[in-house]
Design a protein around this motif. Sequence first.
Motif, mmCIF file in Angstrom:
data_model
loop_
_atom_site.group_PDB
_atom_site.id
_atom_site.type_symbol
_atom_site.label_atom_id
_atom_site.label_comp_id
_atom_site.label_asym_id
_atom_site.label_seq_id
_atom_site.Cartn_x
_atom_site.Cartn_y
_atom_site.Cartn_z
ATOM 1 N N GLY A 162 -5.954 12.697 -9.205
ATOM 2 C CA GLY A 162 -5.075 11.662 -8.999
ATOM 3 C C GLY A 162 -3.682 12.097 -8.570
ATOM 4 N N VAL A 163 -2.869 11.306 -8.475
ATOM 5 C CA VAL A 163 -1.557 11.305 -8.120
ATOM 6 C C VAL A 163 -0.473 10.536 -9.168
ATOM 7 N N HIS A 164 0.627 11.068 -9.706
ATOM 8 C CA HIS A 164 1.690 10.415 -10.527
ATOM 9 C C HIS A 164 3.009 11.059 -10.097
ATOM 10 N N TYR A 165 3.608 9.781 -9.892
ATOM 11 C CA TYR A 165 5.081 10.052 -9.457
ATOM 12 C C TYR A 165 5.923 9.939 -10.724
ATOM 13 N N TYR A 166 6.600 11.152 -10.996
ATOM 14 C CA TYR A 166 7.632 11.176 -12.174
ATOM 15 C C TYR A 166 8.904 10.250 -12.118
ATOM 16 N N SER A 167 9.149 9.882 -10.721
ATOM 17 C CA SER A 167 10.257 9.034 -10.686
ATOM 18 C C SER A 167 10.154 8.253 -9.353
ATOM 19 N N GLU A 168 11.057 7.054 -9.218
ATOM 20 C CA GLU A 168 10.909 6.129 -7.950
ATOM 21 C C GLU A 168 11.300 7.176 -6.875
ATOM 22 N N ARG A 169 12.365 7.695 -6.959
ATOM 23 C CA ARG A 169 12.943 8.631 -5.904
ATOM 24 C C ARG A 169 11.822 9.555 -5.284
ATOM 25 N N ALA A 170 11.017 10.197 -6.304
ATOM 26 C CA ALA A 170 10.015 11.028 -5.789
ATOM 27 C C ALA A 170 8.777 10.168 -4.889
ATOM 28 N N LYS A 171 8.696 9.163 -5.495
ATOM 29 C CA LYS A 171 7.563 7.969 -4.833
ATOM 30 C C LYS A 171 8.219 7.502 -3.618
ATOM 31 N N GLU A 172 9.449 7.348 -3.361
ATOM 32 C CA GLU A 172 9.959 7.030 -1.942
ATOM 33 C C GLU A 172 9.908 8.098 -1.099
ATOM 34 N N LYS B 118 -13.605 8.941 -9.676
ATOM 35 C CA LYS B 118 -11.989 8.741 -10.427
ATOM 36 C C LYS B 118 -11.360 10.085 -10.706
ATOM 37 N N ALA B 119 -10.151 9.856 -10.958
ATOM 38 C CA ALA B 119 -9.494 10.919 -11.451
ATOM 39 C C ALA B 119 -9.629 11.522 -12.796
ATOM 40 N N ILE B 120 -9.984 12.964 -12.925
ATOM 41 C CA ILE B 120 -9.951 13.579 -14.186
ATOM 42 C C ILE B 120 -8.697 14.390 -14.502
ATOM 43 N N ALA B 121 -7.631 14.326 -13.577
ATOM 44 C CA ALA B 121 -6.436 14.944 -14.010
ATOM 45 C C ALA B 121 -5.569 14.416 -12.715
ATOM 46 N N MET B 122 -4.427 14.842 -13.110
ATOM 47 C CA MET B 122 -3.001 14.190 -12.171
ATOM 48 C C MET B 122 -2.182 15.024 -11.730
ATOM 49 N N ARG B 123 -1.928 15.110 -10.461
ATOM 50 C CA ARG B 123 -0.851 15.756 -9.801
ATOM 51 C C ARG B 123 0.331 15.242 -10.002
ATOM 52 N N GLY B 124 1.445 16.000 -10.645
ATOM 53 C CA GLY B 124 2.686 15.324 -10.808
ATOM 54 C C GLY B 124 3.609 15.491 -9.547
ATOM 55 N N VAL B 125 3.983 14.624 -9.061
ATOM 56 C CA VAL B 125 4.910 14.517 -7.969
ATOM 57 C C VAL B 125 6.440 14.412 -8.404
ATOM 58 N N HIS B 126 7.125 15.430 -8.189
ATOM 59 C CA HIS B 126 8.535 15.155 -8.301
ATOM 60 C C HIS B 126 9.430 16.042 -7.371
#
Length: 313
Positions: free
Chosen positions: A120-130, A215-223
């Motif tokens: 899956g995907v996890h965004y560490y900040s709103e800026r990274a998500k944008e 479904k996700a078993i791990a998360m990619r951290g996007v920053h």
Amino acid sequence: MKISVIIPVYNAEKYVLQAVESVLQFDEVHEIILVEDKSPDDALRVCQQIAEKYGRVKLYQHPDKENHGAGASRNLGIEKSTGDFIAFLDADDYFLPNRFDAERELFKDPGVEGVYGALGVHYYSERAKEQYYQLFGDRLTTVYKEHQPKDVFRGQIHMLGSFGLFSIDTLTIRRDSLIKKMDCLFKTHLRLHEDTEFLFRLSYYLDLYPGTIDKAIAMRGVHENNRITKVAVKTVDPSISRTLLWKEVKSWSQKEEGISEDVKLHIKRMHRSFEIARAPAIKKWGMIFRYLLTDYTSIRSGLYNINFRHSLI
């Protein structure tokens, strides 16, 4: 199960503790191997503190204490590992509580040499998500349906867009199979997409089975500071790195007699498509014209597959 989890660490002082603690929740994890790769931040000190706090955590650096890249760091981790199984995790990503649910059952069969799942995907900040939502979205990185091991290599190589790709973070492998059957481990001269190249070869040599893919078993951290997002904003030219990836895959495939000719041709076309994509405009149209005269099917396939470049990120 005795699992060694290998975490290459570079410029991840803010995230590596979370990664480690996400792994420590599993009793099956025999050891966590941190390979610190001469980070420009304070990651080494953070890793030292983690290793002192948790007995299952082992910390290594390269013998010369220089930076060698994620591939070389994973190779060192494999060399130092003592578990029966190997799993990988990037230092800014993390495991979810269901990470090894499918593996516990599947590895009861000795014929299962590897298991892959969904990321899956996890965004560490709103800026990274944008900045990067268009690139990653909320999509799972996964093979889209269950396939037999014999179909995984061809599916990843030949049907990249419809078959899907799995991630290094969601892979668990029998260590003995990896050591005995792979021609080599990670290619250390590839600084980007070395994991994709490794997974292509791995799926050829080993019998890999789907685990949890819905479904996700791990998360990619996007920053803002990880390697892939730096590629996205072109501090590294992505066309060059992908051309090098497919050049490497082409070179390897040509030496393997067991790979069918149609798959070898497809790999050659993929490499050609990226060469065309990164050529200057005048040269590009000259290349296209030349290929149209010699191999219309090839150039049509190559141009079409340029659309799948984002799948390799």
